[in-house]
Design a protein around this motif. Structure first.
Motif, short mmCIF file in Angstrom:
data_model
loop_
_atom_site.label_atom_id
_atom_site.label_comp_id
_atom_site.label_asym_id
_atom_site.label_seq_id
_atom_site.Cartn_x
_atom_site.Cartn_y
_atom_site.Cartn_z
N GLN A 58 104.40 16.42 36.24
CA GLN A 58 105.75 16.98 36.27
C GLN A 58 106.74 15.98 35.68
O GLN A 58 106.71 14.79 35.96
CB GLN A 58 106.15 17.31 37.71
N GLY A 59 107.62 16.50 34.85
CA GLY A 59 108.62 15.64 34.21
C GLY A 59 108.24 15.23 32.80
O GLY A 59 109.10 14.85 32.01
N ALA A 60 106.95 15.32 32.49
CA ALA A 60 106.51 14.95 31.14
C ALA A 60 106.73 16.11 30.18
O ALA A 60 106.64 17.28 30.56
CB ALA A 60 105.03 14.56 31.17
N SER A 61 107.01 15.79 28.95
CA SER A 61 107.20 16.82 27.91
C SER A 61 105.83 17.27 27.42
O SER A 61 105.03 16.46 26.94
CB SER A 61 108.02 16.26 26.76
N LEU A 62 105.55 18.57 27.55
CA LEU A 62 104.22 19.09 27.20
C LEU A 62 104.30 19.98 25.97
O LEU A 62 105.10 20.92 25.93
CB LEU A 62 103.64 19.89 28.36
N PRO A 63 103.48 19.71 24.97
CA PRO A 63 103.43 20.59 23.79
C PRO A 63 102.75 21.91 24.14
O PRO A 63 101.98 22.00 25.10
CB PRO A 63 102.60 19.78 22.79
N GLN A 64 103.02 22.94 23.36
CA GLN A 64 102.43 24.25 23.60
C GLN A 64 101.02 24.32 23.01
O GLN A 64 100.79 23.84 21.90
CB GLN A 64 103.30 25.35 23.00
N PRO A 65 100.06 24.90 23.75
CA PRO A 65 98.69 25.00 23.24
C PRO A 65 98.53 26.18 22.26
O PRO A 65 99.28 27.15 22.31
CB PRO A 65 97.87 25.22 24.50
N ASP A 66 97.54 26.07 21.37
CA ASP A 66 97.22 27.14 20.41
C ASP A 66 95.73 27.46 20.51
O ASP A 66 94.94 26.66 21.03
CB ASP A 66 97.55 26.71 18.97
N GLU A 67 95.37 28.61 19.95
CA GLU A 67 93.96 29.03 19.86
C GLU A 67 93.25 28.88 21.20
O GLU A 67 92.11 28.40 21.28
CB GLU A 67 93.23 28.20 18.79
N VAL A 68 93.93 29.33 22.26
CA VAL A 68 93.38 29.19 23.62
C VAL A 68 92.27 30.21 23.85
O VAL A 68 92.40 31.38 23.49
CB VAL A 68 94.49 29.36 24.67
N GLU A 69 91.17 29.74 24.45
CA GLU A 69 90.07 30.61 24.83
C GLU A 69 89.66 30.29 26.26
O GLU A 69 89.36 29.15 26.58
CB GLU A 69 88.87 30.41 23.90
N VAL A 70 89.71 31.33 27.11
CA VAL A 70 89.30 31.16 28.51
C VAL A 70 87.89 31.68 28.68
O VAL A 70 87.59 32.82 28.30
CB VAL A 70 90.25 31.92 29.45
N ARG A 71 87.02 30.84 29.21
CA ARG A 71 85.65 31.25 29.49
C ARG A 71 85.47 31.34 31.00
O ARG A 71 85.45 30.31 31.71
CB ARG A 71 84.65 30.26 28.89
N VAL A 72 85.41 32.59 31.49
CA VAL A 72 85.37 32.85 32.93
C VAL A 72 84.18 32.14 33.57
O VAL A 72 83.06 32.25 33.08
CB VAL A 72 85.30 34.36 33.20
N GLY A 73 84.45 31.42 34.64
CA GLY A 73 83.40 30.72 35.37
C GLY A 73 83.01 29.40 34.76
O GLY A 73 82.16 28.70 35.31
N ALA A 74 83.60 29.06 33.60
CA ALA A 74 83.22 27.80 32.94
C ALA A 74 84.43 26.92 32.70
O ALA A 74 84.45 25.74 33.06
CB ALA A 74 82.52 28.08 31.62
N GLY A 75 85.54 27.45 32.11
CA GLY A 75 86.70 26.62 31.84
C GLY A 75 87.58 27.20 30.75
O GLY A 75 87.59 28.41 30.51
N ILE A 76 88.29 26.32 30.05
CA ILE A 76 89.27 26.73 29.05
C ILE A 76 89.23 25.74 27.90
O ILE A 76 88.96 24.54 28.09
CB ILE A 76 90.69 26.79 29.69
N LEU A 77 89.47 26.21 26.67
CA LEU A 77 89.53 25.30 25.51
C LEU A 77 90.61 25.80 24.55
O LEU A 77 91.02 26.97 24.58
CB LEU A 77 88.18 25.22 24.82
N GLY A 78 91.09 24.88 23.69
CA GLY A 78 92.13 25.24 22.73
C GLY A 78 92.60 24.03 21.97
O GLY A 78 92.02 22.93 22.06
N LYS A 79 93.70 24.21 21.19
CA LYS A 79 94.28 23.13 20.39
C LYS A 79 95.60 22.70 21.01
O LYS A 79 96.44 23.53 21.36
CB LYS A 79 94.54 23.62 18.97
N VAL A 80 95.78 21.39 21.12
CA VAL A 80 97.03 20.84 21.64
C VAL A 80 97.45 19.67 20.75
O VAL A 80 96.71 18.68 20.64
CB VAL A 80 96.89 20.36 23.10
#
Length: 803
Positions: free
Chosen positions: A538-560
């Motif tokens: 909290q308080g840190a500046s976060l860039p927006q993610p791109d090309e996000v893919e959610v894999r149910v039961g496994a996790g999440i991946l994308g470009k940041v």
């Protein structure tokens, strides 16, 4: 259509009156009623609203009253006298409306109705259904609060009148004490007989008029109550003295009993005055809660801030709350932050910090900053209204012991009348002294008081549930109040009950920049673990993610920020062809500390592991330790995997734990534990999925931070997310039950010992009258001791909880 109403009943003098009204109402077809003498209220359920006039007539015909309230509406849209006539006819036909007066020229409607039958909102809907506009013209926050204020004024006036009458009665009676001293041989002279008559007559027929009125109404309805006993006893003493005066003339001095009747009436009137004050004190919880609701609110309407009646606030309205003001309705903070005093609602002793997005309770006091809130619940749906309804429902109930008391009270007065007559005849036969025989019979009549019996249970229930509510413990009904102290085992839901209900980042093995990139990717997910990682930076500046893919039961991946980021369990990294460090165990995503572990990979390399855990509430260890000290077993139930559940159970020293349990399976665990323990089993939870188990348990306890479904299903609601309140709820149940037993003991002792002593001549009528007054005061005073009850925890941790 079924109708539920709560009617204030005036004119009751003892528990027999309440019993008589209850019996008469329950004889009516489709009517179920309970009349509470201590609260002076009737809870009535009608199968059809058309039965209301019959019910009201029954109450009136027995000599009691239910009062009335008047509401004033400003009407728009009327175009002629025909409109007002049509509206007048419709309003007059509504259930509970005594009279309606619609004035076309003033554009107003004045409605007089039975208290609480029609709410301002329902009346407004009925008026608007005819095509007219309606706005409550009164400045009060609600009809119920108006009713409370009006009733308080009436009670204050009645108390002042009673005090004046008792004072005058005492002044008139004081000289008659000289006659008592003379009869005892302590003075050589007596008051003149004519002076005794002059002093005693106004006491008998002015001060004592209330007893004659009550006795006449009881006899007219073929029943008997305390008024019959007092009127009979004092009249016997007065008229026998009058007979002696008429036959003996001035020679009757020293042989009269005017002082006995006067002193009895004075003492019992004083006792009734003190009893009324104590009874109002037992009802203080409801009065305090109803006084919390402000009469007005500052609302953004028509492009400006306007001061409106709280009844006119609608869901979605934007409101402003200044420092020192009470929050008008439940809402969510839109802007500003402040510390709110919620002590009267939740029992939290310290002000609680609330910031934008937080929920706030109507009735809380704004202590520091200006807030703007959006109204989320208004009217009868608000938390304050629900709290009042729960407390009222619990206070109107009858404990099982009260059923025995009601049976005793029903035959009490007739039996006492028979004993008094028998006493008169036996004494006269033995002594041939009618005066002495009469005194013994009067003493029997006067000492026998059904009031103490009638107040014993309800006074304790009203005080106990009221003090519990002040400390954030809402008890649904009398049955729960009775059962809770018998709890021998508790099953706690894990998430949100013993734990905070949301995971936090317990540890991170990588760098801060790597964690920032991981948190940035988690912006695309609403999973609780994702929220925990975002809150960690909290308080840190976060860039927006791109090309996000959610894999149910496994996790999440994308470009940041130009980097490929993947977050998940070892199987996700394996699927992406990313090797784990040599010391890692690919088949494990959870450690022995109960934390869930997720890997973070950046640009094809595993850079760190995040341990995310739902941490214990700081109050949980003390809560379990307190229960253990009292011999109450504590179990844990959760849908989580074995490792985190076992970790929590071991850390708290619980007696056992059930893991991997589906919502439907929680009911089975409650039943299984019930078969293991010798006593009642309670379930403590906060979620929708806990509702079936809360209903299945002997006592269901819902945390106030949880869902409405859980709170509505549970028998007890804890208004703070503090598990220590579980032990406190058991404590107040035990304390109230002890008080009920003590009250009934004293009520029966006064009568069981007092009546034989009076019959045997060991009690004068004057002492009997004092004992009668003392019996009710003793029961009420013992009940009021419950107001001193405090939760066992020395202090409560102020938590950022939501209701």
């Amino acid at each position: 259509m079924t109708m539920h109403i709560q009617l204030p009943i005036s004119g009751m003098s003892c528990a027999n009156c309440a019993s008589r009204i209850t019996t008469a109402l329950n004889k009516l077809d489709g009517v179920e009623a309970t009349v509470n003498f201590a609260l002076e209220q009737a809870a009535i359920e009608l199968s059809q609203d058309t039965q209301l006039p019959v019910v009201l007539e029954s109450i009136k015909s027995q000599g009691y009253d239910y009062g009335e309230e008047t509401l004033l509406f400003q009407i728009t849209g009327m175009t002629c006298a025909g409109c007002s006539a049509r509206l007048n006819k419709m309003l007059s036909a509504l259930p509970g409306v005594i009279s309606a007066d619609v004035n076309f020229s003033l554009e107003q409607a004045r409605i007089t109705q039975v208290p609480g039958v029609q709410s301002p909102a329902s009346l407004r809907e009925q008026i608007e259904a005819l095509g007219f506009g309606a706005q409550l013209a009164q400045g009060s926050a609600s009809a119920r609060r108006q009713q409370l204020l009006a009733r308080e004024e009436q009670e204050s006036a009645a108390a002042h009148k009673a005090l004046v009458q008792v004072s005058i009665s005492a002044l008139l009676t004081l000289p008659l004490l000289v006659g008592m001293l003379a009869m005892a041989g302590l003075l050589p002279w007596h008051l003149p007989a004519w002076l005794e008559l002059v002093l005693a007559t106004p006491v008998q027929f002015w001060i004592g008029a209330r007893f004659y009125r009550g006795a006449w109404l009881a006899i007219k309805n073929r029943s008997a109550n305390m008024d019959v006993l007092v009127a009979t006893g004092t009249s016997a003493a007065y008229f026998y003295s009058l007979y002696l005066l008429a036959t003996l003339g001035m020679a009757a001095s020293g042989k009269l009993y005017f002082e006995a009747s006067a002193i009895i009436i004075t003492l019992i009137s004083l006792g009734k005055l003190l009893e009324a004050r104590a009874r109002r004190s037992t009802q203080s919880a409801i009065r305090e809660l109803m006084a919390l609701r402000p009469e007005s609110a500052t609302v953004w309407r028509g492009g400006e801030w306007q001061s409106l009646s709280v009844d006119e606030v609608l869901r979605g309205d934007r409101l402003r709350v200044l420092v020192g003001e009470r929050v008008p309705v439940d809402g969510k903070i839109v802007s500003g932050e402040s510390e709110l005093d919620e002590s009267i609602l939740t029992g939290e002793s310290l002000p609680v910090l609330r910031t934008p997005g937080d929920n706030v309770l109507g009735g809380a006091i704004n202590r520091s900053g200006v807030l703007e809130i959006e109204a989320t619940t208004v009217g009868e749906d608000s938390s304050l209204s629900k709290i009042i309804a729960l407390v009222e429902n619990a206070q109107m109930g009858k404990a099982p012991l009260q059923q025995l008391v009601d049976k005793v009270s029903a035959v009490f007065v007739p039996v006492v009348m028979v004993i008094a007559l028998f006493t008169l005849l036996v004494w006269y036969a033995i002594t041939n002294d009618f005066g002495q025989a009469l005194l013994a019979a009067v003493a029997v009549l006067v000492i026998a008081c059904p009031c103490a019996l009638g107040l014993a249970t309800p006074a304790a229930i009203v005080t106990g549930t009221g003090v519990a509510a002040r400390h954030g413990i809402l008890i649904k009904d009398v049955d729960t109040l009775q059962k809770a102290h018998g709890i021998k085992a508790l099953i706690f839901d894990k998430t949100g009950t013993l734990t905070q209900g949301r995971p936090v980042l317990a540890s991170w093995s990588g760098s801060e920049e790597q964690l920032r990139l991981a948190a940035a990717l988690q912006q695309a997910s609403e999973h609780p673990l994702a929220l925990a990682m975002r809150e960690a930076v909290q308080g840190a500046s976060l860039p927006q993610p791109d090309e996000v893919e959610v894999r149910v039961g496994a996790g999440i991946l994308g470009k940041v920020a130009g980097h490929s980021v993947a977050i998940g369990n070892p199987s996700l990294l394996a699927a992406l062809g990313i090797p784990l460090p040599a010391q890692a165990e690919p088949d494990s995503d959870s450690g022995n500390d109960g934390a869930t572990r997720v890997w973070v990979a950046i640009d094809g390399a595993a850079v760190g592991i995040a341990a995310l855990a739902d941490t214990l509430r700081p109050e949980s260890p003390a809560a379990i330790a307190t229960l253990r000290q009292r011999g109450i077993a504590s179990w844990l139930v959760s849908g989580d995997a074995p490792a985190p559940v076992a970790h929590i159970a071991a850390k708290l020293g619980l007696d056992g734990a059930f893991d991997s349990v589906l919502p439907a399976g929680k009911v089975e665990k409650v039943e299984a534990l019930r078969n293991q323990v010798d006593g009642l089993v309670a379930m403590v939870g906060d979620g929708v999925n806990d509702a079936p188990a809360l209903a299945a348990a002997d006592v269901g306890i819902a945390m106030g931070s949880g869902s409405d479904v859980a709170m509505e299903t549970a028998s007890i609601t804890l208004m703070r997310s503090d598990p220590r309140l579980v032990a406190d709820a058991i404590d107040i149940s035990a304390a109230t039950w002890r008080t009920i037993q003590q009250n009934l003991f004293w009520a029966f002792v006064f009568n069981i010992i007092g009546i034989p002593l009076a019959a045997l001549g060991y009690l004068s009528p004057e002492l009997a009258g004092a004992a009668m007054a003392l019996s009710s005061i003793t029961v009420l005073s013992n009940s009021l001791l419950l107001k001193r009850w405090q939760p066992k925890a020395a202090s409560h941790v102020s938590t950022h909880s939501h209701v």
